[in-house]
Write an enzyme that holds these catalytic residues in place. Structure first.
Site, PDB file in Angstrom:
ATOM      1  CG  ASP A 425      -1.846   1.145   1.312  1.00  0.00           C
ATOM      2  OD1 ASP A 425      -2.708   1.239   0.421  1.00  0.00           O
ATOM      3  OD2 ASP A 425      -1.728   1.966   2.237  1.00  0.00           O
ATOM      4  CD  GLU A 478      -2.548   2.364  -3.381  1.00  0.00           C
ATOM      5  OE1 GLU A 478      -3.576   3.051  -3.501  1.00  0.00           O
ATOM      6  OE2 GLU A 478      -1.891   2.335  -2.329  1.00  0.00           O
TER       7      GLU A 478
END
Length: 753
Positions: A425, A478
């Site tokens: 993330d 990401e």
């Protein structure tokens, strides 16, 4: 029993004061068995005890044997000292009598200060260098047997602490009773506590560098926890899980090859399905195994991806503010329950991906914030250590120990839980020192630039380590910027991720779909621009949770149209485009049933929508798209190569029509994909196609998002034979009916030669 003042002669008043007030930094130098002249004495601090006796230790007998000696309570302080009758090599137990409202309680235990060093030289060396990759079996709470005695070894990194104690129900949460030994070479504190085993609740009481007692801290390397709002760590079971997925693990590299299909169903475990009859509770891992696994398999997805399941204090963070980087959240059951879920997924042919957060952590007092009274895991300077967007703390990746902590966390999930991939993330926030900061709010790197060089080194090290130790595992970034080479090998100067989310494609195409079809001709490039860079990285096309929260609306309600039927038609066309576009696929739960409302983590998906034909049609379309994607080699074999895609029509903005070919390897028939992104049907639309070596070729329509079974009008082509009229630079062409708001896929019936 009368006090013996001569025993006081051996006790320095400052040491006694340190014992009584929990300031003893070197407990092994004073507590336990020691030689005092020609005597062997035992000192133990048991504040509140009525009496302490030494009894003979007999292996196999928890209560021991005969009384050796009753200890003296020095000035009634709770410091008990023996008189020296213990033999120099004689083994003993402590028999402690505790007063309770219901009468005396007698406790038998071995003396925790009779044991030698616990962590080996190699452990200490690796810990000091931040290279211990089995951190969960070194630090934290590990049940084991030492010198034939069962108990738990506790170990925690706190190099700047003055004193660290392990506390729990076994010592009435009294930090004075179990101070730990400081292994100064690595800044690690350790203690073996006899007769403490799996399931025991514990925390650490730490005296910081300034001499103040900190709030009780959860174990950063705990492998089990209590469910929030509790902040307590739990000694994890030492019973190894019996895996049955050898076949899956052996085939994983092939399943994750770049030419293999990858279709991911993204799930928030707490809200996929709730039991309304039981106050809307979430499912546990066993129940998710019973219901989620067959659903994912039946829908044709190859993988399920969970929003972070690492333990996190605030459910509203969806797991993206974790503190238990080694522990599955107790919200859903035990660590063994999660392992069983993964094992069952593999048995069903489903891979498991976890979102994982090495960018930042929350500032809850029981967590890692100023863990030993100093900025240990985080940066001292808020210009580096404070994340303004999320009010969280940024890991200090300039410390080897912090990098080692995070890499060991990644390996915990990949190796010990057999997870198949991690989606990392907020990578962009790690790569740039000025991420979401104004001028003057950030510190340049040593060259004066904005790149976070420590984060780059960390990510490369992470990806190289995973590649070496976990064959076939994926690490997916990401990353929302144009940082070059995110998924390029480290040896070629890249970051080494196996895949990258294509955020640009997602933003561009959703923007296009939000326009009323009459205006789409002016935004044609939003659908074509992604093909300019589609093969610059190993991309995943993500329609994730981020697109259906915070007022963005559901995926269905991003679609224009005056009524739900028009919205559903737009959504069917968009999904058809996504599954035929180069790149792996990811779809957030609820999008496959066309939820009207945006996602709410506190409630269940609107499964009742499947009683409505249009919503049931979307679900069936996603299932059929997955099956075609996996079954047609031309849709996945060249997913990351320009050889797998060719425009046929990319410039018909007036009609908002697109057409392209998807190609596989040698011998794989090409597929023709045609998009009509307006609600106007188009008859007799001529499209160029590759020619057959023996003349015209029959093409069969194998997908049409306008089929009635999906909720469309039913306008279709069936089989269409090409003719020799060249078009769009190709030797032959087809004349097709383009249904309104649709995606068609056609396949040649015979080889093209």
């Amino acid at each position: 029993m009368a006090e013996r003042t001569e025993d006081m002669m051996d006790i320095d008043p400052k040491t006694l004061d340190a014992v009584l007030h929990g300031r003893l930094s070197d407990p092994f130098s004073f507590l336990g068995r020691h030689r005092a002249g020609d005597r062997t004495i035992v000192r133990t601090f048991q504040p509140g005890a009525r009496a302490v006796d030494l009894v003979e230790r007999i292996p196999g007998n928890d209560a021991g044997g005969r009384l050796i000696e009753s200890l003296y309570n020095v000035n009634q302080t709770g410091l008990f000292v023996s008189g020296g009758t213990l033999g120099q090599n004689q083994d003993y137990l402590l028999r402690i009598t505790w007063p309770t409202p219901n009468g005396d309680l007698v406790q038998y235990t071995e003396d925790p200060y009779r044991f030698g060093l616990l962590l080996g030289d190699l452990d200490i060396h690796l810990l000091a260098e931040g290279r211990h990759l089995e951190l969960g079996r070194c630090l934290g709470a590990n049940p084991m047997t030492v010198d034939g005695i069962a108990g738990t070894r506790f170990a925690v990194w706190a190099p700047n602490a003055r004193r660290v104690s392990v506390v729990g129900g076994f010592n009435q949460w009294d930090g004075r009773r179990h101070p730990m030994r400081n292994r100064v070479e690595a800044g690690v504190w350790e203690l073996f506590v006899p007769r403490v085993g799996s399931g025991t609740r514990y925390q650490y009481e730490i005296v910081g560098a300034d001499g103040n007692v900190l709030p009780l801290k959860a174990d950063p390397v705990a492998r089990a926890t209590e469910a929030p709002p509790s902040t307590v760590s739990v000694v994890a079971s030492d019973v190894p899980f019996k895996w049955t997925d050898d076949g899956w693990m052996a085939s994983r590299r092939q399943r994750h090859a770049l030419d293999a299909p990858l279709s991911v169903y993204e799930v928030h475990a707490g809200s996929w399905l709730r039991i309304l009859e039981e106050d809307g509770r979430s499912l546990n891992w066993h129940e998710l195994g019973d219901r989620l696994i067959p659903y994912v398999a039946g829908m044709g997805f190859t993988h399920v991806e969970f929003l972070p399941i690492m333990e996190h204090p605030f459910g509203g963070s969806w797991g993206y503010q974790p503190l238990g980087m080694f522990a599955p959240s107790a919200r859903f059951g035990t660590p063994a329950g999660f392992a069983s879920f993964v094992d069952r997924c593999h048995a069903a042919g489903i891979g498991v991906i976890l979102d994982w957060v090495p960018a930042h952590f929350p500032s809850d007092a029981h967590g890692m914030v100023r863990f030993d009274g100093t900025a240990l895991y985080e940066h001292q300077d808020p210009r580096e250590g404070y994340h303004q967007d999320w009010n969280t703390l940024i890991y200090n990746l300039g410390r080897n120990e912090v990098c080692g902590f995070l890499i060991a966390s990644a390996l915990e999930w990949l190796e010990h839980f057999h997870v198949d991939g991690l989606r990392v993330d907020a990578v962009a926030s790690m790569l740039y020192r000025d991420y979401s900061r104004k001028a003057g709010e950030w510190i340049p790197n040593k060259y004066g630039g904005r790149e976070n060089l420590e984060a780059v080194d960390f990510l490369r090290n992470l990806n190289q380590t995973v590649a070496e130790r976990c064959p076939g595992a994926m690490v997916i970034a990401e990353e929302s910027t144009a940082w070059p080479g995110v998924s390029a090998p480290v040896s070629e100067g890249g970051l080494g991720f196996t895949h990258k989310w294509n955020m640009g494609w997602m933003h561009d195409t959703l923007r296009y779909m939000s326009y009323d079809p009459i205006y789409r001709q002016h935004h044609h490039h939003d659908m074509t621009f992604g093909l300019i860079y589609a093969f610059s990285e190993r991309f995943v096309l993500p329609i994730s949770h981020d697109e259906v929260v915070h007022g963005k609306g559901s995926l269905l309600n991003k679609m224009p149209g005056g009524d739900v039927h028009q919205k559903l038609a737009n959504l069917r066309a968009y999904l058809g485009f996504m599954w035929t576009h180069p790149g792996k696929k990811l779809l957030f739960m609820g999008c496959e049933i066309a939820q009207h409302t945006e996602w709410n983590h506190d409630s269940s998906l609107d499964w009742n929508l499947l009683d409505v034909p249009g919503h049931r049609g979307i679900q069936r379309l996603v299932r059929d798209l997955n099956r075609l994607y996996a079954g047609e080699p031309s849709l996945h074999r060249k997913d990351v190569s320009h050889e797998g895609f060719a425009w046929v029509i990319g410039d018909d903005s007036a009609n908002s029509v697109f057409a392209f070919l998807r190609k596989g390897g040698e011998g794989d028939p090409p597929l023709l994909v045609v998009l009509n992104m307006t609600p106007v049907s188009r008859e007799n639309y001529r499209i160029g196609v590759p020619g057959g070596s023996t003349g015209p070729v029959t093409w069969r329509e194998i997908l049409n998002t306008d089929y009635q079974v999906y909720g469309g009008t039913g306008m279709s082509n069936g089989e269409v034979r090409s003719d020799n009229e060249g078009r769009h630079g190709l030797p032959q062409s087809l004349v097709l009916k383009l249904p309104p708001m649709s995606v068609l896929m056609l396949k040649p019936v015979q080889p093209l030669g």
